[in-house]
Design a protein around this motif. Structure first.
Motif, mmCIF file in Angstrom:
data_model
loop_
_atom_site.group_PDB
_atom_site.id
_atom_site.type_symbol
_atom_site.label_atom_id
_atom_site.label_comp_id
_atom_site.label_asym_id
_atom_site.label_seq_id
_atom_site.Cartn_x
_atom_site.Cartn_y
_atom_site.Cartn_z
ATOM 1 N N ILE A 1 0.838 -1.206 0.000
ATOM 2 C CA ILE A 1 0.000 0.000 0.000
ATOM 3 C C ILE A 1 0.868 1.250 0.000
ATOM 4 C CG2 ILE A 1 -1.595 1.377 1.408
ATOM 5 C CD1 ILE A 1 -3.003 -1.238 2.124
ATOM 6 N N CYS A 2 1.901 1.264 0.830
ATOM 7 C CA CYS A 2 2.788 2.439 0.889
ATOM 8 C C CYS A 2 3.541 2.630 -0.432
ATOM 9 C CB CYS A 2 3.753 2.317 2.062
ATOM 10 S SG CYS A 2 2.935 2.496 3.664
ATOM 11 N N GLN A 3 3.997 1.532 -1.020
ATOM 12 C CA GLN A 3 4.698 1.628 -2.312
ATOM 13 C C GLN A 3 3.758 2.125 -3.402
ATOM 14 O OE1 GLN A 3 7.936 1.329 -3.045
ATOM 15 N NE2 GLN A 3 7.542 1.760 -5.198
ATOM 16 N N SER A 4 2.544 1.606 -3.418
ATOM 17 C CA SER A 4 1.595 2.044 -4.450
ATOM 18 C C SER A 4 1.183 3.505 -4.232
ATOM 19 C CB SER A 4 0.372 1.129 -4.511
ATOM 20 O OG SER A 4 -0.410 1.220 -3.347
ATOM 21 N N LYS A 5 1.126 3.933 -2.965
ATOM 22 C CA LYS A 5 0.808 5.341 -2.675
ATOM 23 C C LYS A 5 1.945 6.234 -3.172
ATOM 24 C CE LYS A 5 -1.633 8.687 -1.011
ATOM 25 N NZ LYS A 5 -2.894 9.058 -1.662
ATOM 26 N N ARG B 1 0.002 7.833 -14.693
ATOM 27 C CA ARG B 1 -0.765 8.345 -13.558
ATOM 28 C C ARG B 1 -1.998 7.476 -13.311
ATOM 29 N NH1 ARG B 1 -3.295 14.408 -13.381
ATOM 30 N NH2 ARG B 1 -4.716 13.531 -14.884
ATOM 31 N N GLU B 2 -2.723 7.148 -14.371
ATOM 32 C CA GLU B 2 -3.918 6.306 -14.246
ATOM 33 C C GLU B 2 -3.570 4.895 -13.771
ATOM 34 O OE1 GLU B 2 -7.244 6.967 -14.435
ATOM 35 O OE2 GLU B 2 -6.521 9.041 -14.451
ATOM 36 N N GLU B 3 -2.492 4.360 -14.306
ATOM 37 C CA GLU B 3 -2.066 3.009 -13.926
ATOM 38 C C GLU B 3 -1.750 2.936 -12.434
ATOM 39 O OE1 GLU B 3 1.845 0.180 -14.518
ATOM 40 O OE2 GLU B 3 1.350 1.574 -16.134
ATOM 41 N N HIS C 1 -2.979 1.590 -6.733
ATOM 42 C CA HIS C 1 -3.137 1.943 -5.321
ATOM 43 C C HIS C 1 -4.553 1.629 -4.832
ATOM 44 C CE1 HIS C 1 -2.575 3.847 -1.494
ATOM 45 N NE2 HIS C 1 -3.606 4.641 -1.714
ATOM 46 N N GLU C 2 -5.542 1.979 -5.635
ATOM 47 C CA GLU C 2 -6.925 1.683 -5.261
ATOM 48 C C GLU C 2 -7.133 0.176 -5.078
ATOM 49 O OE1 GLU C 2 -9.176 3.582 -8.379
ATOM 50 O OE2 GLU C 2 -8.998 5.554 -7.458
ATOM 51 N N ALA C 3 -6.512 -0.617 -5.931
ATOM 52 C CA ALA C 3 -6.620 -2.074 -5.816
ATOM 53 C C ALA C 3 -5.963 -2.563 -4.525
ATOM 54 C CB ALA C 3 -5.994 -2.750 -7.032
ATOM 55 N N SER C 4 -4.836 -1.981 -4.161
ATOM 56 C CA SER C 4 -4.156 -2.367 -2.917
ATOM 57 C C SER C 4 -5.016 -2.057 -1.698
ATOM 58 C CB SER C 4 -2.820 -1.634 -2.779
ATOM 59 O OG SER C 4 -1.924 -2.008 -3.783
ATOM 60 N N VAL C 5 -5.633 -0.887 -1.705
ATOM 61 C CA VAL C 5 -6.497 -0.500 -0.586
ATOM 62 C C VAL C 5 -7.729 -1.407 -0.524
ATOM 63 C CG1 VAL C 5 -7.959 1.351 0.325
ATOM 64 C CG2 VAL C 5 -5.676 1.885 -0.530
ATOM 65 N N MET D 1 -6.803 -4.734 0.949
ATOM 66 C CA MET D 1 -6.679 -4.682 2.400
ATOM 67 C C MET D 1 -8.071 -4.644 3.050
ATOM 68 S SD MET D 1 -4.876 -1.886 4.937
ATOM 69 C CE MET D 1 -6.151 -0.642 4.670
ATOM 70 N N ASP D 2 -8.938 -3.805 2.520
ATOM 71 C CA ASP D 2 -10.300 -3.698 3.067
ATOM 72 C C ASP D 2 -11.047 -5.023 2.957
ATOM 73 O OD1 ASP D 2 -9.806 -1.058 3.682
ATOM 74 O OD2 ASP D 2 -10.877 -0.254 1.934
ATOM 75 N N ALA D 3 -10.903 -5.678 1.826
ATOM 76 C CA ALA D 3 -11.586 -6.956 1.618
ATOM 77 C C ALA D 3 -11.061 -8.017 2.584
ATOM 78 C CB ALA D 3 -11.424 -7.418 0.178
ATOM 79 N N SER D 4 -9.760 -8.016 2.798
ATOM 80 C CA SER D 4 -9.188 -9.006 3.702
ATOM 81 C C SER D 4 -9.651 -8.759 5.139
ATOM 82 C CB SER D 4 -7.664 -9.016 3.619
ATOM 83 O OG SER D 4 -7.128 -7.841 4.180
ATOM 84 N N GLN D 5 -9.924 -7.513 5.468
ATOM 85 C CA GLN D 5 -10.400 -7.188 6.812
ATOM 86 C C GLN D 5 -11.772 -7.812 7.079
ATOM 87 O OE1 GLN D 5 -7.664 -6.363 8.424
ATOM 88 N NE2 GLN D 5 -8.664 -4.691 9.486
#
Length: 148
Positions: A4-8, A85-87, A92-96, A99-103
């Motif tokens: 997540i930090c890398q993608s951010k 930029r779009e990629e 990043h949105e996919a990473s977040v 994480m949310d889904a795994s929660q």
């Protein structure tokens, strides 16, 4: 967390790089940066042509090609930066989302604590602030060199 930090970081960097590129292009499109003001417009081989009509026609053609090439290059830079930029935004949105889904699917012992999720969000905010500061400095440096 690392993902997540890398993608951010990638998302913020590509966003600010795109904005910086737009500002550079705007600068290079100023009248003070026109073809006539450039060193390329005073080429010795063109200036050495004695026939004024031929010299002016050649200079006009030379100017048109130079301007078209510059505009095509600027458009290519912007298109490439926009794609990147779009990629990175999607990544990043996919990473977040991951994480949310795994929660919601993990059992209580495997879930991230709310404190850890908050720390991840704070870290992402710090990454954004850092990248913003870097590009603010980069732009100031570019503008100060441009005004010389």
């Amino acid at each position: 967390m690392k993902q997540i930090c890398q993608s951010k970081y990638e998302q913020e960097t590509s966003e600010h790089e795109y904005e910086f590129l737009e500002q550079q292009i705007a600068y290079y499109n100023l009248p003070s940066q026109s073809f006539e003001c450039s060193t390329i417009s005073h080429h010795p081989s063109i200036d050495s042509i004695q026939n004024l009509t031929i010299r002016e026609a050649l200079m006009k053609q030379f100017k048109e090609v130079a301007i078209q090439s510059r505009n095509a290059l600027f458009n290519l830079y912007l298109e490439s930066a926009e794609d990147q930029r779009e990629e990175y935004k999607k990544k990043h949105e996919a990473s977040v989302k991951k994480m949310d889904a795994s929660q919601s699917t993990l059992n209580e012992n495997e879930k991230l604590s709310s404190t850890l999720v908050q720390l991840i969000n704070e870290r992402c905010n710090k990454i954004s602030e850092r990248i913003q500061s870097i590009y603010k400095f980069k732009l100031e440096n570019f503008l100060s060199k441009s005004n010389l």
